[in-house]
Design a protein around this motif. Structure first.
Motif, PDB file in Angstrom:
ATOM      1  N   GLN A   1       0.832  -1.210   0.000  1.00 15.23           N
ATOM      2  CA  GLN A   1       0.000   0.000   0.000  1.00 15.23           C
ATOM      3  C   GLN A   1       0.860   1.251   0.000  1.00 15.23           C
ATOM      4  N   ASP A   2       0.294   2.311  -0.586  1.00 14.41           N
ATOM      5  CA  ASP A   2       0.937   3.621  -0.579  1.00 14.41           C
ATOM      6  C   ASP A   2      -0.110   4.656  -0.169  1.00 14.41           C
ATOM      7  N   GLU A   3       0.222   5.914  -0.315  1.00 16.23           N
ATOM      8  CA  GLU A   3      -0.679   6.991   0.119  1.00 16.23           C
ATOM      9  C   GLU A   3      -2.033   6.923  -0.579  1.00 16.23           C
ATOM     10  N   ALA A   4      -2.047   6.471  -1.838  1.00 13.94           N
ATOM     11  CA  ALA A   4      -3.246   6.596  -2.670  1.00 13.94           C
ATOM     12  C   ALA A   4      -4.010   5.295  -2.876  1.00 13.94           C
ATOM     13  N   GLY A   5      -3.426   4.151  -2.512  1.00  8.72           N
ATOM     14  CA  GLY A   5      -4.123   2.896  -2.768  1.00  8.72           C
ATOM     15  C   GLY A   5      -3.283   1.679  -2.434  1.00  8.72           C
ATOM     16  N   VAL A   6      -3.703   0.532  -2.958  1.00  8.52           N
ATOM     17  CA  VAL A   6      -3.050  -0.743  -2.652  1.00  8.52           C
ATOM     18  C   VAL A   6      -2.840  -1.516  -3.950  1.00  8.52           C
TER      19      VAL A   6
ATOM     20  N   ARG B   1      -7.044  -2.638  11.424  1.00  2.00           N
ATOM     21  CA  ARG B   1      -6.727  -1.916  10.189  1.00  2.00           C
ATOM     22  C   ARG B   1      -5.317  -1.355  10.244  1.00  2.00           C
ATOM     23  N   GLU B   2      -4.760  -1.199   9.061  1.00  2.00           N
ATOM     24  CA  GLU B   2      -3.503  -0.469   8.928  1.00  2.00           C
ATOM     25  C   GLU B   2      -3.591   0.302   7.619  1.00  2.00           C
ATOM     26  N   GLY B   3      -3.691   1.633   7.725  1.00  2.00           N
ATOM     27  CA  GLY B   3      -3.792   2.462   6.527  1.00  2.00           C
ATOM     28  C   GLY B   3      -5.056   2.153   5.744  1.00  2.00           C
ATOM     29  N   ARG B   4      -4.865   1.672   4.508  1.00  2.77           N
ATOM     30  CA  ARG B   4      -5.987   1.395   3.608  1.00  2.77           C
ATOM     31  C   ARG B   4      -6.397  -0.079   3.609  1.00  2.77           C
TER      32      ARG B   4
ATOM     33  N   SER C   1     -14.087  12.027   5.948  1.00  2.00           N
ATOM     34  CA  SER C   1     -12.674  11.645   5.997  1.00  2.00           C
ATOM     35  C   SER C   1     -12.565  10.149   6.229  1.00  2.00           C
ATOM     36  N   ALA C   2     -11.732   9.501   5.454  1.00  2.00           N
ATOM     37  CA  ALA C   2     -11.535   8.063   5.616  1.00  2.00           C
ATOM     38  C   ALA C   2     -10.862   7.773   6.948  1.00  2.00           C
ATOM     39  N   GLU C   3      -9.874   8.580   7.310  1.00  2.00           N
ATOM     40  CA  GLU C   3      -9.061   8.286   8.495  1.00  2.00           C
ATOM     41  C   GLU C   3      -9.902   8.195   9.760  1.00  2.00           C
ATOM     42  N   SER C   4     -10.739   9.192  10.010  1.00  2.00           N
ATOM     43  CA  SER C   4     -11.503   9.192  11.263  1.00  2.00           C
ATOM     44  C   SER C   4     -12.518   8.052  11.280  1.00  2.00           C
ATOM     45  N   GLY C   5     -13.166   7.797  10.134  1.00  2.00           N
ATOM     46  CA  GLY C   5     -14.154   6.720  10.069  1.00  2.00           C
ATOM     47  C   GLY C   5     -13.533   5.348  10.277  1.00  2.00           C
TER      48      GLY C   5
END
Length: 402
Positions: A139-144, A281-284, A326-330
C-alpha cells in the motif's frame, strides 16, 4: 464487470463475511473485486446460527427472506445438564418488542455465501473471482497494489482499499504483521451430522441445546436436514481414530443407545481458538471476520460478529469513498468499535459459555448453574441475558464508542 484490474475495493475471501461486504459495496455503486482461493464458496459446516440483529442487517441487502425460507426458526435455546436431565430454557420471543426477528435462524452459512455470490455475479459493480489467491500486496498513500495467483499466471490489481475477510489463516493479516493474540483450546472439536431424529431419544429437545457434562459435553443443533452434534475430543489423539466408526458409535451410544445404527453425513474435526488481532486496520487495509477474531462456537457468535464487522466497516468506508467524510476518522472508529466489542463482549461471553458447558463437578459449576437459574427466575435479568446472547448488547456497546 470482469477483466478490469482496477477497483475501489478489493476483498480477499468469499465466505459469508466477504460476500456480505462485497454486496453492500456493489449495491451502493462502489466497484469491488472479490478474490477467493477456492473454486467456489466453501461448504463450511461450522456456522449455522443467525442471530436477530444479523437478520435485521441482512434485510438491507435483501437476503434475509432466503434465510427465513431455507432455515429453521429457533426462538428457544436450552442449557441442559446431561446427568440430571435438568433443562434451563430461554425463549427469545420475550424480546419481540426490540426486534422483528425474535428467534435464531438455523441455516448453514454456505447458503448465505453462495446466494450472495450468485447475486454479485449479476451486479454491474461486482467481480467475484474464484481460483484466485492473493499472494501479497503493497500500500501507498493513494491505494493498494495486489498480486494475485490465478490458474494461468500472476495478475496485479490496483485498489483504493483492501479488506481481508480471508479467515483464520488470513494472508492479509500475516503480511500486515499484526499479532493475533490469544490461545488455542487443548481439546479439539468434532462435529458429526446425522439425519437420525435425536428428539426421538431425548425428550423436550429444542433446536439449539448446550448440554453440560464434565466427561463429555455436547452441543446439539438442528439445521433443516440434519442434527449436528458437537463434542470435545482429546487433542492428542490422531485424527483417524477420532473420526473412526468406533468413536462415532461410542458417542452416539451415549446419546441414542445404539451408535452403530446411526449414519453420519459429515465428520469434521477442528481446533478452536480464542484470538483477537492487535489492530483491525492499517492504513488502507482492514480486517473483518475470522481474519480479525476467533472464538469458540458456543453461542453462535463467530460468523454473526464477522457480519457485524462488515456492516460497521461499510457504514464508515462508503461515505469516505463517495467523498462525504474523511476516511481516516471513520476507519479509526471502525477499528475502535469492533475491536473493543470483540474483547469485551464476544471473547468474554464465549469463554463464559465454555466454562459453563464443561461443567466440572466442582463448586464453580454449581455456582454457575445457580446463577443461570437465578437469571431465569428474574424478569429483568432474563431479558438482559437474552439481549446479550442475541448480540444486541454488543451492538449497543459499539454504538457508545466515539
Amino acid at each position: 464487470m470482469t477483466g478490469h484490474n482496477r477497483c475501489q475495493v478489493a476483498i480477499a475471501g468469499a465466505g459469508p463475511v466477504g460476500t456480505v461486504m462485497a454486496t453492500l459495496l456493489a449495491q451502493e455503486g462502489i466497484s469491488v473485486i472479490v478474490l477467493e482461493t477456492g473454486a467456489d464458496c466453501a461448504q463450511d459446516l461450522r456456522a449455522s446460527t443467525f442471530h436477530p440483529p444479523t437478520l435485521e442487517m441482512l434485510d438491507r441487502i435483501g437476503i434475509t427472506r432466503m434465510l427465513l425460507d431455507r432455515g429453521l426458526k429457533a426462538p428457544v435455546f436450552h442449557w441442559r445438564d446431561r446427568a440430571s436431565g435438568e433443562v434451563i430454557a430461554f425463549d427469545l420471543s420475550e424480546i419481540a418488542d426490540v426486534t422483528r426477528y425474535p428467534f435464531r435462524i438455523q441455516c448453514e452459512q454456505y447458503h448465505l455465501s453462495r446466494a450472495l455470490a450468485e447475486g454479485l455475479a449479476q451486479l454491474p459493480h461486482a467481480d467475484i473471482r474464484f481460483n484466485s489467491r492473493l499472494l501479497t500486496f503493497r500500500q501507498d498513500e493513494a491505494g493498494v497494489d495486489l498480486w494475485v495467483e490465478t490458474m494461468t499466471g500472476v495478475e496485479t490489481i490496483r485498489a483504493d482499499y483492501l479488506i481481508g475477510a480471508d479467515g483464520a489463516n488470513s494472508i492479509v493479516r500475516k503480511w500486515l504483521g499484526i499479532e493475533f493474540d490469544g490461545f488455542t483450546y487443548p481439546e479439539r472439536f468434532l462435529t458429526l451430522s446425522t439425519e437420525v431424529e435425536l428428539a426421538d431419544y431425548l425428550p423436550n429437545l429444542a433446536y439449539v441445546n448446550y448440554v453440560s457434562d464434565p466427561a463429555e459435553w455436547l452441543v446439539l443443533l438442528r439445521v433443516p436436514s440434519l442434527w449436528r452434534v458437537l463434542v470435545p475430543v482429546n487433542g492428542d489423539v490422531d485424527e483417524t481414530t477420532l473420526r473412526s466408526d468406533a468413536n462415532k458409535n461410542a458417542i452416539f451410544d451415549r446419546i441414542t443407545g445404539d451408535g452403530a445404527s446411526v449414519e453420519t453425513r459429515h465428520r469434521t474435526l477442528y481446533r478452536v481458538h480464542q484470538r483477537v488481532a492487535k489492530s483491525f486496520r492499517e492504513g488502507r487495509v482492514m480486517l473483518i471476520g475470522d481474519s480479525a477474531h476467533l472464538n469458540n462456537p458456543l453461542g453462535g457468535f463467530g460468523m454473526n460478529s464477522g457480519i457485524h464487522d462488515a456492516f460497521n466497516l461499510f457504514d464508515k468506508l462508503a461515505p469516505a469513498i463517495t467523498g462525504n467524510t474523511s476516511a481516516e476518522s471513520g476507519l479509526a472508529l471502525f477499528d475502535r468499535q469492533r475491536r473493543t466489542v470483540t474483547h469485551t463482549f464476544t471473547q468474554t461471553q464465549t469463554r463464559q459459555n465454555m466454562e459453563f458447558i464443561r461443567g466440572n463437578q466442582d463448586n464453580a459449576h454449581e455456582a454457575r448453574r445457580r446463577a443461570m437459574l437465578d437469571i431465569l427466575a428474574d424478569d429483568d435479568k432474563r431479558r438482559a441475558y437474552m439481549l446479550r446472547q442475541a448480540m444486541f448488547e454488543s451492538l449497543d456497546l459499539a454504538a457508545q464508542i466515539a
